[in-house]
Scaffold this active site. Structure first.
Site, PDB file in Angstrom:
ATOM      1  N   ARG A 168       0.916  -1.171  -0.190  1.00 51.28           N
ATOM      2  CA  ARG A 168       0.008  -0.226  -0.160  1.00 51.28           C
ATOM      3  C   ARG A 168       0.954   1.287   0.117  1.00 51.28           C
ATOM      4  NH1 ARG A 168      -5.582  -1.465   1.936  1.00 51.28           N
ATOM      5  NH2 ARG A 168      -5.868   0.725   1.560  1.00 51.28           N
ATOM      6  N   ARG A 225      -2.445   7.013   1.343  1.00 49.66           N
ATOM      7  CA  ARG A 225      -2.926   8.527   1.945  1.00 49.66           C
ATOM      8  C   ARG A 225      -1.774   8.839   2.963  1.00 49.66           C
ATOM      9  NH1 ARG A 225      -8.394   5.921   4.396  1.00 49.66           N
ATOM     10  NH2 ARG A 225      -6.743   4.206   4.165  1.00 49.66           N
ATOM     11  N   ARG A 246      -5.717  12.516  -5.292  1.00 43.90           N
ATOM     12  CA  ARG A 246      -7.065  11.993  -4.705  1.00 43.90           C
ATOM     13  C   ARG A 246      -8.191  13.021  -4.615  1.00 43.90           C
ATOM     14  NH1 ARG A 246     -10.993  10.467  -3.131  1.00 43.90           N
ATOM     15  NH2 ARG A 246     -11.359   8.594  -1.886  1.00 43.90           N
ATOM     16  N   ASP A 276      -7.274  -1.874  -6.470  1.00 43.07           N
ATOM     17  CA  ASP A 276      -7.760  -2.284  -5.610  1.00 43.07           C
ATOM     18  C   ASP A 276      -8.096  -3.846  -5.874  1.00 43.07           C
ATOM     19  OD1 ASP A 276      -8.545  -1.400  -2.484  1.00 43.07           O
ATOM     20  OD2 ASP A 276      -9.881  -3.049  -3.010  1.00 43.07           O
ATOM     21  N   TYR A 307     -15.320 -10.127   1.099  1.00 39.95           N
ATOM     22  CA  TYR A 307     -15.890  -8.794   0.783  1.00 39.95           C
ATOM     23  C   TYR A 307     -17.116  -8.849   0.019  1.00 39.95           C
ATOM     24  CZ  TYR A 307     -11.767  -6.616   2.781  1.00 39.95           C
ATOM     25  OH  TYR A 307     -10.519  -6.207   3.466  1.00 39.95           O
TER      26      TYR A 307
HETATM   27  O1  CP3 Z   1       0.189   0.956  -3.165  1.00 36.77           O
HETATM   28  C1  CP3 Z   1      -0.606  -0.013  -3.197  1.00 36.77           C
HETATM   29  O2  CP3 Z   1       0.088  -1.158  -2.505  1.00 36.77           O
HETATM   30  C2  CP3 Z   1      -1.313  -0.227  -4.379  1.00 36.77           C
HETATM   31  C3  CP3 Z   1      -2.724  -0.092  -4.305  1.00 36.77           C
HETATM   32  C4  CP3 Z   1      -3.572  -1.023  -3.413  1.00 36.77           C
HETATM   33  C5  CP3 Z   1      -4.757  -0.722  -2.558  1.00 36.77           C
HETATM   34  N1  CP3 Z   1      -5.381  -1.582  -2.074  1.00 36.77           N
HETATM   35  C6  CP3 Z   1      -5.064   0.718  -2.778  1.00 36.77           C
HETATM   36  C7  CP3 Z   1      -6.157   1.309  -1.841  1.00 36.77           C
HETATM   37  C8  CP3 Z   1      -3.747  -2.571  -3.101  1.00 36.77           C
HETATM   38  C9  CP3 Z   1      -2.386  -3.289  -3.385  1.00 36.77           C
HETATM   39  C10 CP3 Z   1      -4.660  -2.795  -2.155  1.00 36.77           C
HETATM   40  C11 CP3 Z   1      -5.075  -3.970  -1.937  1.00 36.77           C
HETATM   41  C12 CP3 Z   1      -6.124  -4.339  -0.832  1.00 36.77           C
HETATM   42  N2  CP3 Z   1      -7.332  -3.746  -0.869  1.00 36.77           N
HETATM   43  C13 CP3 Z   1      -6.228  -5.155   0.368  1.00 36.77           C
HETATM   44  C14 CP3 Z   1      -5.113  -6.422   0.317  1.00 36.77           C
HETATM   45  C15 CP3 Z   1      -4.026  -5.699   1.349  1.00 36.77           C
HETATM   46  C16 CP3 Z   1      -4.654  -5.377   2.666  1.00 36.77           C
HETATM   47  O3  CP3 Z   1      -4.367  -4.037   2.714  1.00 36.77           O
HETATM   48  O4  CP3 Z   1      -5.297  -6.156   3.488  1.00 36.77           O
HETATM   49  C17 CP3 Z   1      -7.612  -5.236   0.737  1.00 36.77           C
HETATM   50  C18 CP3 Z   1      -8.089  -6.033   1.822  1.00 36.77           C
HETATM   51  C19 CP3 Z   1      -8.359  -4.053  -0.015  1.00 36.77           C
HETATM   52  C20 CP3 Z   1      -9.540  -3.533   0.523  1.00 36.77           C
HETATM   53  C21 CP3 Z   1      -9.771  -2.187   0.844  1.00 36.77           C
HETATM   54  N3  CP3 Z   1      -9.296  -1.204  -0.006  1.00 36.77           N
HETATM   55  C22 CP3 Z   1     -10.075  -1.682   2.218  1.00 36.77           C
HETATM   56  C23 CP3 Z   1     -10.379  -2.607   3.353  1.00 36.77           C
HETATM   57  C24 CP3 Z   1      -9.966  -0.346   1.914  1.00 36.77           C
HETATM   58  C25 CP3 Z   1     -10.506   0.672   2.961  1.00 36.77           C
HETATM   59  C26 CP3 Z   1      -9.351   0.737   3.990  1.00 36.77           C
HETATM   60  C27 CP3 Z   1      -8.429   1.614   3.836  1.00 36.77           C
HETATM   61  O5  CP3 Z   1      -7.272   1.552   4.071  1.00 36.77           O
HETATM   62  O6  CP3 Z   1      -8.671   3.003   3.199  1.00 36.77           O
HETATM   63  C28 CP3 Z   1      -9.516  -0.111   0.480  1.00 36.77           C
HETATM   64  C29 CP3 Z   1      -9.335   1.394   0.059  1.00 36.77           C
HETATM   65  C30 CP3 Z   1      -8.012   1.838  -0.552  1.00 36.77           C
HETATM   66  N4  CP3 Z   1      -7.495   0.852  -1.385  1.00 36.77           N
HETATM   67  C31 CP3 Z   1      -7.279   2.687  -0.520  1.00 36.77           C
HETATM   68  C32 CP3 Z   1      -6.175   2.819  -1.096  1.00 36.77           C
HETATM   69  C33 CP3 Z   1      -5.165   3.925  -1.343  1.00 36.77           C
HETATM   70  C34 CP3 Z   1      -7.787   4.142   0.614  1.00 36.77           C
HETATM   71  C35 CP3 Z   1      -8.880   4.598  -0.106  1.00 36.77           C
HETATM   72  C36 CP3 Z   1      -8.632   6.236  -0.802  1.00 36.77           C
HETATM   73  O7  CP3 Z   1      -7.651   6.556  -0.917  1.00 36.77           O
HETATM   74  O8  CP3 Z   1      -9.789   6.625  -0.963  1.00 36.77           O
END
Ligand code: CP3
Length: 344
Positions: free
Chosen positions: A23, A27, A36, A73, A152
């Site tokens: 990740r 943010r 964003r 994502d 999910y």
């Molecule tokens: O930088 C990276 O690693 C690439 C992008 C990436 C994102 N999500 C961007 C993201 C990757 C590889 C993921 C994987 C992901 N997404 C997982 C597996 C890894 C982990 O963290 O367990 C999971 C379970 C998700 C599902 C998900 N996406 C959740 C639960 C959330 C909300 C919680 C949070 O951290 O905000 C997201 C949103 C998300 N995915 C954001 C980002 C940058 C934040 C949202 C935003 O910027 O508006």
């Protein structure tokens, strides 16, 4: 070959180890928040190739990461299958939960190819930019592990227990198996397309893989990962695969030996030397610094990072976190960590 991540993924021990952070585009970076803020939501950003390419490259430019991970994502796949997806500020993802056969039957594997086109365009743009400006940086594509994606889709969002998911896996095995089949087939399509577009590595994010009983872990985590790995290997024999079966604990060895992945990513709870003893000596390990140590910084961070470096020395190791970087992480702590690893 100059790319350290690729060297490690083919079984070579590289010192000091290459590093990237799960990740890493997100943010905690002011430059991410700035991009964003120009979008209407997460999916607007993820489906805009120019902006998604820009945020993918931000951590590479700022810290010199050895890998870029596609900005997208794991929930893009349910969205591509036709399930609605919204990201609510502060609440995480929200999907209309799938709880019965009709819900599974409504998912359309046939539409995935068309829906993922903007994501593939991002992959192409990132790869072209890396070749031009960061030739030693590896591009990692990814998908969720089918079980974690199912979590999910069934629950309708995040959860502490995923009780509906585990109830369906035990109580409605046919519905659950049909859902897993659709996700697995779509995942093979999605990862193949990312590789064709320029991804050099494929990673499976199994953030909730470890919540299953050992019997169901074999059926719904190991078997689909093995099927995905076999299909990708048949088409792309030189593209390494990283599996992240988070919280798999005592099942880690079986996962490492039976899925056909090239590397396992360890979560924060895995003791590095014990985990290393469970997997083949030439298999790469990725991980597993505590994301909270990175938030703390200072001596706590240095000690944790040093222990991990020493424990993995002599093995093929990609330095990373044990879970995603947290939004409150000071970017200077990341810079200090990278400097520590580079001077090890
Ligand atoms: O930088 C990276 O690693 C690439 C992008 C990436 C994102 N999500 C961007 C993201 C990757 C590889 C993921 C994987 C992901 N997404 C997982 C597996 C890894 C982990 O963290 O367990 C999971 C379970 C998700 C599902 C998900 N996406 C959740 C639960 C959330 C909300 C919680 C949070 O951290 O905000 C997201 C949103 C998300 N995915 C954001 C980002 C940058 C934040 C949202 C935003 O910027 O508006």
């Amino acid at each position: 070959m100059a790319k350290k991540v690729m060297q490690v993924l083919t079984g070579e021990a590289v010192w000091p180890p290459p590093v990237w952070l799960m990740r890493q585009a997100g943010r905690f970076l002011p430059e991410y928040r700035a991009v964003r803020a120009t979008t209407t939501g997460f999916m607007d950003l993820a489906t805009n190739p120019e902006k998604a390419c820009e945020v993918t490259l931000q951590p590479v430019r700022r810290f010199g990461m050895d890998a870029a991970i596609l900005f997208s994502d794991i929930l893009v796949l349910p969205w591509a299958l036709g399930q609605d997806l919204a990201f609510e500020a502060g609440e995480g993802p929200i999907l209309p939960p799938i709880r019965d056969q009709a819900g599974v039957d409504a998912l359309d594997v046939g539409r995935v190819r068309g829906e993922i086109r903007p994501i593939l365009e991002t992959v192409r743009q990132v790869r072209a930019a890396l070749i031009e400006h960061h030739p030693d940086t590896t591009l990692i594509g990814f998908a969720g592990s089918p079980f974690t994606v199912a979590c999910y889709m069934i629950e309708g969002g995040g959860s502490k227990e995923f009780a509906h998911v585990r109830a369906m896996a035990h109580g409605q095995p046919k519905v659950f198996a049909d859902l897993m089949e659709k996700i697995t087939v779509a995942t093979i399509t999605y990862l193949s397309a990312q590789i064709l577009a320029g991804a050099e590595v494929a990673m499976l994010f199994g953030s909730w893989d470890g919540i299953l009983s050992p019997r169901l872990f074999r059926t719904h985590v190991i078997a689909p990962a093995a099927r995905i790995a076999a299909q990708l290997k048949a088409r792309f024999p030189n593209t390494p695969i990283i599996g992240f079966p988070r919280l798999s604990g005592m099942m880690l060895g079986e996962y490492a030996h039976q899925t056909g992945v090239n590397a396992v990513a360890l979560d924060t709870s895995a003791e590095p030397s014990l985990a290393a003893g469970m997997i083949p000596a030439d298999m790469a390990i990725q991980g597993n610094l505590d994301p909270l140590a990175l938030v703390a910084g200072g001596a706590a961070l240095r000690e944790e990072a040093d222990m991990l470096l020493q424990a993995m020395r002599g093995r093929p190791h990609i330095f990373n976190l044990g879970h995603g970087i947290l939004p409150q992480t000071p970017p200077e702590h990341v810079a200090e960590l990278i400097a520590q690893i580079r001077s090890a």
